[in-house]
Design an enzyme around this catalytic site. Structure first.
Site, short mmCIF file in Angstrom:
data_model
loop_
_atom_site.label_atom_id
_atom_site.label_comp_id
_atom_site.label_asym_id
_atom_site.label_seq_id
_atom_site.Cartn_x
_atom_site.Cartn_y
_atom_site.Cartn_z
N HIS A 91 35.45 39.84 40.21
CA HIS A 91 35.39 40.37 41.58
C HIS A 91 35.39 39.27 42.62
O HIS A 91 35.64 39.54 43.80
CB HIS A 91 34.12 41.22 41.75
CG HIS A 91 34.20 42.52 40.99
ND1 HIS A 91 34.45 43.72 41.59
CD2 HIS A 91 34.08 42.79 39.66
CE1 HIS A 91 34.49 44.68 40.68
NE2 HIS A 91 34.26 44.14 39.50
N ASP B 77 35.90 35.02 49.94
CA ASP B 77 35.50 36.36 49.50
C ASP B 77 36.56 36.85 48.52
O ASP B 77 37.76 36.73 48.81
CB ASP B 77 35.45 37.30 50.71
CG ASP B 77 34.33 38.32 50.64
OD1 ASP B 77 33.96 38.68 49.51
OD2 ASP B 77 33.84 38.75 51.70
P1 ADQ Z 1 30.23 42.02 47.88
O1 ADQ Z 1 30.11 40.54 48.04
O2 ADQ Z 1 28.97 42.77 47.79
O3 ADQ Z 1 31.18 42.40 46.65
P2 ADQ Z 1 32.00 43.72 49.63
O4 ADQ Z 1 33.33 43.70 48.99
O5 ADQ Z 1 32.09 43.71 51.11
O6 ADQ Z 1 31.08 42.51 49.21
O7 ADQ Z 1 31.28 45.05 49.14
C1 ADQ Z 1 30.03 45.43 49.63
C2 ADQ Z 1 29.83 46.95 49.49
O8 ADQ Z 1 28.47 47.24 49.80
C3 ADQ Z 1 30.69 47.73 50.46
O9 ADQ Z 1 31.09 48.93 49.86
C4 ADQ Z 1 29.75 48.00 51.64
O10 ADQ Z 1 30.01 49.18 52.35
C5 ADQ Z 1 28.39 48.06 50.95
N1 ADQ Z 1 27.38 47.54 51.88
C6 ADQ Z 1 27.34 46.29 52.38
N2 ADQ Z 1 26.29 46.17 53.23
C7 ADQ Z 1 25.69 47.36 53.28
C8 ADQ Z 1 24.56 47.89 54.00
N3 ADQ Z 1 23.87 47.17 54.88
N4 ADQ Z 1 24.21 49.16 53.76
C9 ADQ Z 1 24.91 49.91 52.90
N5 ADQ Z 1 25.99 49.48 52.22
C10 ADQ Z 1 26.37 48.22 52.39
C11 ADQ Z 1 31.80 41.66 45.57
C12 ADQ Z 1 32.72 40.50 46.01
C13 ADQ Z 1 33.75 41.01 47.00
C14 ADQ Z 1 34.54 42.17 46.38
C15 ADQ Z 1 33.61 43.21 45.79
C16 ADQ Z 1 34.37 44.27 45.01
O11 ADQ Z 1 31.95 39.45 46.60
O12 ADQ Z 1 34.64 39.97 47.40
O13 ADQ Z 1 35.33 42.76 47.39
O14 ADQ Z 1 32.65 42.63 44.93
O15 ADQ Z 1 35.23 43.70 44.09
#
Ligand code: ADQ
Length: 456
Positions: A156, A363
């Site tokens: 990921h 990211d």
């Molecule tokens: P993350 O680093 O966690 O994921 P991201 O891809 O943005 O980052 O996913 C976060 C998820 O958590 C999103 O669905 C978001 O809506 C939710 N989220 C974030 N903050 C929140 C909050 N305050 N309250 C509720 N929900 C929240 C890792 C990798 C990324 C990759 C994903 C998926 O670091 O690069 O995109 O996995 O592969």
């Protein structure tokens, strides 16, 4: 049809009333519901010993098997090697690399525990789908136990350039173990090229476009950008446009325009750079003072891992300084919240914001960028301002406004452009991005990966 066994560090909740959030949880749950299977992972609990499994049956042939970790395994595997070596290095932060031999031993030991659990339940035809950097050597341990099923790994997070990957002590050991997978999925072509380059240059593997052959064993590699379910997000954000939380947010804004950012509190997300970019906007463009607010939602994560506590302190100081400088009796420039919101509320916040700001320094993908786009109203969409270093920029470059998060003045300039953008251009850009989101949806991601795993 073959069953799927999924392994990830944490599993999604199955219990009534609990909702799976985030791409991994939703995408994997759907796959398992479709064909049946088992999702295995750490229960999140610390116990005296690692590894006594607990099974939980869901509907439609889907079950979870989870087990606790001992404090020592948690410290060495999770806080140690996974999050103090692999996470920083894979995000190009070698300055935060903190290596100890015992952590690497713990990482391998926990991977062996997972392998043993897998062997207990796996049937010969199962497809085994492993997620993320916690389990790079898992397939190798399973092979040592005699397992011959097909193993796929989806990473990921980014894969760094070979110079950076080589800062990990025992990097070759790790990479050889990874070659025991039959398929490795990456988020972007840059990640794939970096991984292939490392195998070729440092391990002498022979490589073709999508295959690496090391000591006679072939591993296929592919690019599978993770997606979202745009239709679900659209209806969620529409249905919750009058939610209590949104009404509270709007009443505080008093018709001011809104820039929103949502992230786990992590140094890879470029939060300090983002605060500075917003400060520069206010500094250099007085017309926005008192007329634009910036909401940052960032629940703490990995607070017990090296590097995270300092980040939180720095952010509090930066937000405090900026607010101290610009706040008026009726206007607070930055609202910085260290908390989570449920998914519908978050999507309704996205819908109500004129700009979605993503400033990752690195990211894998960044699902928030995609969620922001999907949540926009089609007749009056907001603008996505997106770091060129997020995987999502590979797909959304045409519709989003791309920024370099290290360029503070450039970020302010782009925020200005976003806030002043005409409706016709916003709609045009939004349509382009929605086409991409529909094409590369979460279901498409899962199906492509699973089809390729079946085919290897
Ligand atoms: P993350 O680093 O966690 O994921 P991201 O891809 O943005 O980052 O996913 C976060 C998820 O958590 C999103 O669905 C978001 O809506 C939710 N989220 C974030 N903050 C929140 C909050 N305050 N309250 C509720 N929900 C929240 C890792 C990798 C990324 C990759 C994903 C998926 O670091 O690069 O995109 O996995 O592969």
């Amino acid at each position: 049809m073959a069953r799927i066994l999924v392994v990830s560090n944490r599993v999604a909740p199955l219990a009534e009333g609990q909702v799976a959030t985030g791409g991994l949880a939703v995408g994997v749950l759907d796959a398992l519901k479709e064909v049946g299977g088992i999702w295995m992972g750490w229960s999140g609990e610390i116990a005296r010993e690692s590894g006594t499994p607990r099974a939980e049956q869901g509907s439609g042939g889907l079950s979870l098997i989870t087990w606790p970790l001992s404090q020592y395994d948690y410290d060495t595997f999770y806080r140690g090697f996974a999050n103090s070596v692999l996470w920083p290095v894979f995000h190009f932060r070698t300055d935060l690399l903190h290596y100890r031999d015992e952590d690497y031993e713990g990482y391998k030991r926990v991977n062996r525990i997972f392998a043993e659990q897998l062997r207990r339940v796996a049937q010969p035809d199962d497809l085994i789908w492993v997620h993320d950097y916690h389990f790079l050597p898992l397939a190798q341990h399973c092979r040592e136990l005699g397992m011959q099923q097909k193993f796929g790994l989806f990473l990921h997070i980014p894969f760094p350039s070979d110079q950076v990957f080589r800062t990990i002590p025992h990097h070759a050991d790790l990479a050889r173990a990874m070659a025991a997978f039959d398929l490795i999925g990456l988020q972007t072509n840059d990640d794939l090229l970096a991984m292939r380059d490392y195998y070729e240059r440092h391990l002498g593997a022979s490589t073709s476009h999508d295959t690496v052959v090391l000591n006679g064993k072939a591993t296929r590699m592919g690019v599978y950008p993770i997606g979202v379910c745009p239709e679900d997000i659209q209806s969620l954000s529409r249905e919750h446009r009058n939610s209590r939380e949104l009404i509270k947010l709007k009443s505080g804004l008093q018709h001011r325009r809104l820039i929103i950012s949502v992230d786990r509190l992590d140094y890879s997300k470029g939060l300090v750079e983002r605060f500075r970019g917003f400060e520069c906007l206010l500094d250099t463009r007085p017309k926005f003072r008192g007329h634009v607010s910036f909401v940052q939602i960032a629940p703490p994560s990995r607070a017990d891992v090296h590097g995270y506590r300092n980040l939180r302190r720095t952010l509090e100081q930066t937000a405090g300084r900026i607010n101290g400088r610009w706040t008026e009796l009726s206007w607070t420039p930055i609202r910085y919240m260290n908390r989570s919101f449920d998914r519908p509320t978050l999507m309704s916040f996205f819908r109500a914001s004129q700009v979605g700001l993503v400033t990752s320094l690195r990211d894998g993908m960044n699902l928030v960028a995609k969620e922001y786009v999907a949540a926009q109203p089609e007749d009056d969409p907001g603008v996505l301002v997106l770091s060129e270093f997020a995987g999502a920029a590979h797909e959304l470059a045409e519709g989003a406004l791309l920024i370099n998060p290290y360029d503070t003045a450039g970020m302010a300039r782009t925020l200005h452009t976003a806030l002043d953008m005409e409706s016709s251009e916003r709609k045009h850009r939004h349509e382009i991005m929605m086409d991409v989101l529909r094409k590369n949806s979460l279901a498409a991601w899962r199906e492509r990966f699973m089809d390729d795993l079946k085919g290897v």
